[in-house]
Design an enzyme around this catalytic site. Structure first.
Site, PDB file in Angstrom:
ATOM      1  N   GLY A   1       8.245   8.226  -8.514  1.00  0.00           N
ATOM      2  CA  GLY A   1       7.232   8.881  -9.323  1.00  0.00           C
ATOM      3  C   GLY A   1       6.720   8.115 -10.524  1.00  0.00           C
TER       4      GLY A   1
ATOM      5  N   PRO B   1      11.523   4.343  -5.917  1.00  0.00           N
ATOM      6  CA  PRO B   1      10.178   4.008  -6.401  1.00  0.00           C
ATOM      7  C   PRO B   1       9.287   3.519  -5.265  1.00  0.00           C
ATOM      8  CG  PRO B   1      11.655   2.180  -6.812  1.00  0.00           C
ATOM      9  CD  PRO B   1      12.492   3.262  -6.193  1.00  0.00           C
ATOM     10  N   GLY B   2       8.052   3.961  -5.267  1.00  0.00           N
ATOM     11  CA  GLY B   2       7.086   3.461  -4.296  1.00  0.00           C
ATOM     12  C   GLY B   2       5.952   2.764  -5.027  1.00  0.00           C
TER      13      GLY B   2
ATOM     14  N   ARG C   1      -7.932   7.558  -1.623  1.00  0.00           N
ATOM     15  CA  ARG C   1      -7.433   8.102  -2.893  1.00  0.00           C
ATOM     16  C   ARG C   1      -8.529   8.689  -3.788  1.00  0.00           C
ATOM     17  NH1 ARG C   1      -5.208   5.781  -6.476  1.00  0.00           N
ATOM     18  NH2 ARG C   1      -3.663   7.372  -6.915  1.00  0.00           N
TER      19      ARG C   1
ATOM     20  N   TYR D   1      -7.638  12.517  -4.281  1.00  0.00           N
ATOM     21  CA  TYR D   1      -6.960  12.873  -5.543  1.00  0.00           C
ATOM     22  C   TYR D   1      -7.849  12.678  -6.763  1.00  0.00           C
ATOM     23  CZ  TYR D   1      -2.848  11.497  -2.652  1.00  0.00           C
ATOM     24  OH  TYR D   1      -1.914  11.320  -1.684  1.00  0.00           O
TER      25      TYR D   1
ATOM     26  N   CYS E   1     -20.333   9.218   6.841  1.00  0.00           N
ATOM     27  CA  CYS E   1     -21.209  10.392   6.744  1.00  0.00           C
ATOM     28  C   CYS E   1     -20.474  11.576   6.116  1.00  0.00           C
ATOM     29  CB  CYS E   1     -21.732  10.755   8.125  1.00  0.00           C
ATOM     30  SG  CYS E   1     -22.569   9.345   8.861  1.00  0.00           S
ATOM     31  N   GLU E   2     -20.109  11.415   4.864  1.00  0.00           N
ATOM     32  CA  GLU E   2     -19.474  12.469   4.067  1.00  0.00           C
ATOM     33  C   GLU E   2     -19.922  12.229   2.630  1.00  0.00           C
ATOM     34  OE1 GLU E   2     -17.339  14.869   5.036  1.00  0.00           O
ATOM     35  OE2 GLU E   2     -16.753  14.133   7.011  1.00  0.00           O
TER      36      GLU E   2
ATOM     37  N   TYR F   1      -0.404   3.593  -1.341  1.00  0.00           N
ATOM     38  CA  TYR F   1      -1.103   4.758  -0.774  1.00  0.00           C
ATOM     39  C   TYR F   1      -2.562   4.418  -0.454  1.00  0.00           C
ATOM     40  CZ  TYR F   1       3.159   6.816  -2.526  1.00  0.00           C
ATOM     41  OH  TYR F   1       4.479   7.068  -2.762  1.00  0.00           O
TER      42      TYR F   1
HETATM   43  C1  LIG Z   1       6.726   9.490  -1.998  1.00  0.00           C
HETATM   44  C2  LIG Z   1       8.138   9.632  -2.387  1.00  0.00           C
HETATM   45  C3  LIG Z   1       8.694   8.739  -3.308  1.00  0.00           C
HETATM   46  C4  LIG Z   1       7.912   7.658  -3.988  1.00  0.00           C
HETATM   47  O1  LIG Z   1       7.012   8.143  -4.931  1.00  0.00           O
HETATM   48  P1  LIG Z   1       6.232   7.150  -5.893  1.00  0.00           P
HETATM   49  O2  LIG Z   1       5.420   8.037  -6.745  1.00  0.00           O
HETATM   50  O3  LIG Z   1       5.400   6.275  -5.027  1.00  0.00           O
HETATM   51  O4  LIG Z   1       7.245   6.387  -6.662  1.00  0.00           O
HETATM   52  C5  LIG Z   1      10.035   8.900  -3.605  1.00  0.00           C
HETATM   53  N1  LIG Z   1      10.789   9.869  -3.029  1.00  0.00           N
HETATM   54  C6  LIG Z   1      10.267  10.738  -2.143  1.00  0.00           C
HETATM   55  C7  LIG Z   1      11.139  11.779  -1.544  1.00  0.00           C
HETATM   56  C8  LIG Z   1       8.936  10.652  -1.793  1.00  0.00           C
HETATM   57  O5  LIG Z   1       8.420  11.533  -0.929  1.00  0.00           O
END
Ligand SMILES: *Cc1c(COP(=O)(O)O)cnc(C)c1O
Length: 423
Positions: free
Chosen positions: A250, A285-286, A323, A327, A353-354, A381
């Protein structure tokens, strides 16, 4: 005011052309065409090392593991880079597990999140002997117990609990409140853990949560962490000790000029919550590891002035980068080469076409027909959410490293798109 280019893994050289590491984005477009996602190996590595160093300092010899959230960017080259750096992985499907293994990742460092795991996915993960399943409901726990029993195995589990804190992010990416589909309610957690501990083919291994994405203030993350640590203490008091504690992912990145979470302070705050407890700290972390390490490179097809607005119609669209429409996300946009065109205010739109196929609104740019534009912070993402809407083949992906570049996913062809269809 926009943030400096260096926040986004790119720079301008002496001629004003935009480069990634030592490679000009114009040369990437020349070699691989557009639209095209371009990632910087150095920026990916730097993001990982920065987080790793912060955790290492805060933990001071105590165990921790970074489980990269594969869904943010699941390209095999990205996974392979993190695997070589020692990362674990947070997966949400059997397909992601196969990717991790194909990329050289260690199954023993894989945690499996997601609220709809099928029996087949559970079986695959048990065969690979992953580190832990993050369980999101009681029926899922029952199913995992029976799948593990049928294989003569024990499944290690964490419950993903819902700490009911408001992550104060966009509602579509907030996941930690009571009323959403994720996780086990906090006040049910003890009961579900007791049940898990009683099941023959389940081994309680951790406590997990994940409250949302693109958080730019760590207050809700700290609050969630203190709640799950308290839960771990309550479990230990009942004779159900856990081996790891995970506050999820997150951590937000800079898309514009946000003051986001300072990683060192966040790591120290997590350590303050944990103190001397003998547990491993996991993070998932993603976005923060990949988001600012990629751009979407696109070419202007048409400049279209209208009575009220000027549009740049580009060859990338919402099928490449959803995105902004999904969002209301903001991405910085820059012209890749210094051009002769006058600076104007444009909405940057794709050909789909949107009416929602708008990638950026009201941007000052000097760009004309045929010019290249880079949409920044497109490492997370982005490609992973691409579709074939309007029968648009998915874009190429390119990895830049130093002065070299290589294809890490070739552009789809029309034949790729219709493969599998029948009349
Ligand atoms: C998507 C996700 C993450 C990663 O979230 P980020 O905001 O990209 O860091 C971590 N844990 C779970 C369970 C997720 O679904």
């Amino acid at each position: 005011m926009s943030a400096p280019l260096s926040n986004f893994g790119v720079a301008r050289d002496a001629t004003g052309a935009v480069t990634m590491e030592q490679v000009s984005l114009a040369s990437v477009a020349e070699q691989f065409g557009t639209p095209c996602f371009v990632y910087s190996e150095a920026a990916l590595g730097d993001a990982y090392r920065k987080l790793d160093a912060a955790l290492k300092a805060a933990r001071n010899g105590r165990p921790y593991l970074i489980c990269y959230a594969v869904k943010a960017n699941s390209n095999l080259a990205v996974l392979n880079l993190f695997a070589r750096m020692g990362a674990g992985f947070d997966i949400v499907s059997g397909g992601e597990l196969k990717r991790v293994l194909m990329a050289g990742g260690d199954a023993g460092k894989v945690v499996f999140s997601g609220l709809g795991k099928t029996a087949a996915e559970m079986k695959l993960a048990l065969e690979a002997d992953i580190k832990c399943f993050n369980i999101e409901s009681e029926p899922e726990l029952d199913r995992l117990n029976s799948v593990a029993a049928s294989m003569g195995k024990r499944a290690r589990v964490s419950l993903r609990v819902n700490p009911d804190v408001d992550a104060k992010t966009h509602p579509y990416i907030s996941t930690g409140l009571k009323n959403n589909k994720f996780g086990v309610a906090f006040d049910r957690a003890l009961a579900v853990y007791r049940k898990a501990a009683s099941l023959a083919n389940i081994e309680v291994s951790g406590v997990d949560c994940h409250i949302g994405s693109q958080l730019v203030d760590d207050t809700p993350l700290r609050e969630a962490m203190s709640r799950i640590v308290a839960l771990a203490d309550a479990l230990a008091a009942e004779g159900i000790p856990v081996h790891h504690i995970c506050p999820g992912g997150g951590i937000g990145i800079v898309y514009r000029n946000e003051q986001t979470i300072e990683i060192g302070a966040y790591a120290r705050a997590l350590q303050d919550c944990l103190g001397d407890r003998h547990v491993e700290l996991l993070l998932e972390p993603g976005r923060m590891l990949v988001g600012n390490a990629g751009v979407l490179l696109t070419r202007v097809e048409y400049v279209k002035p209208t009575e009220t607005k000027n549009f740049l119609v580009v060859d990338a669209a919402m099928n490449d980068l959803i995105r902004p429409p999904l969002y209301q996300a903001y991405h910085e946009v820059v012209a890749v080469q210094p051009g002769a065109s006058a600076q104007q205010t444009y909405d940057i739109v794709g050909p789909i076409c949107e009416s929602t196929d708008v990638l950026a609104q009201g941007r000052q740019l000097s760009a004309g027909e045929g010019d290249l534009i880079a949409i920044l912070s497109a490492g997370a993402y982005s490609f992973v959410m691409a579709s074939n809407y309007n029968t648009r083949p998915r874009a190429a992906e390119v990895m830049v490293s130093g002065s070299s570049m290589r294809s890490v996913r070739k552009r789809e062809t029309f034949d790729d798109v219709v493969a599998g269809e029948n009349i």
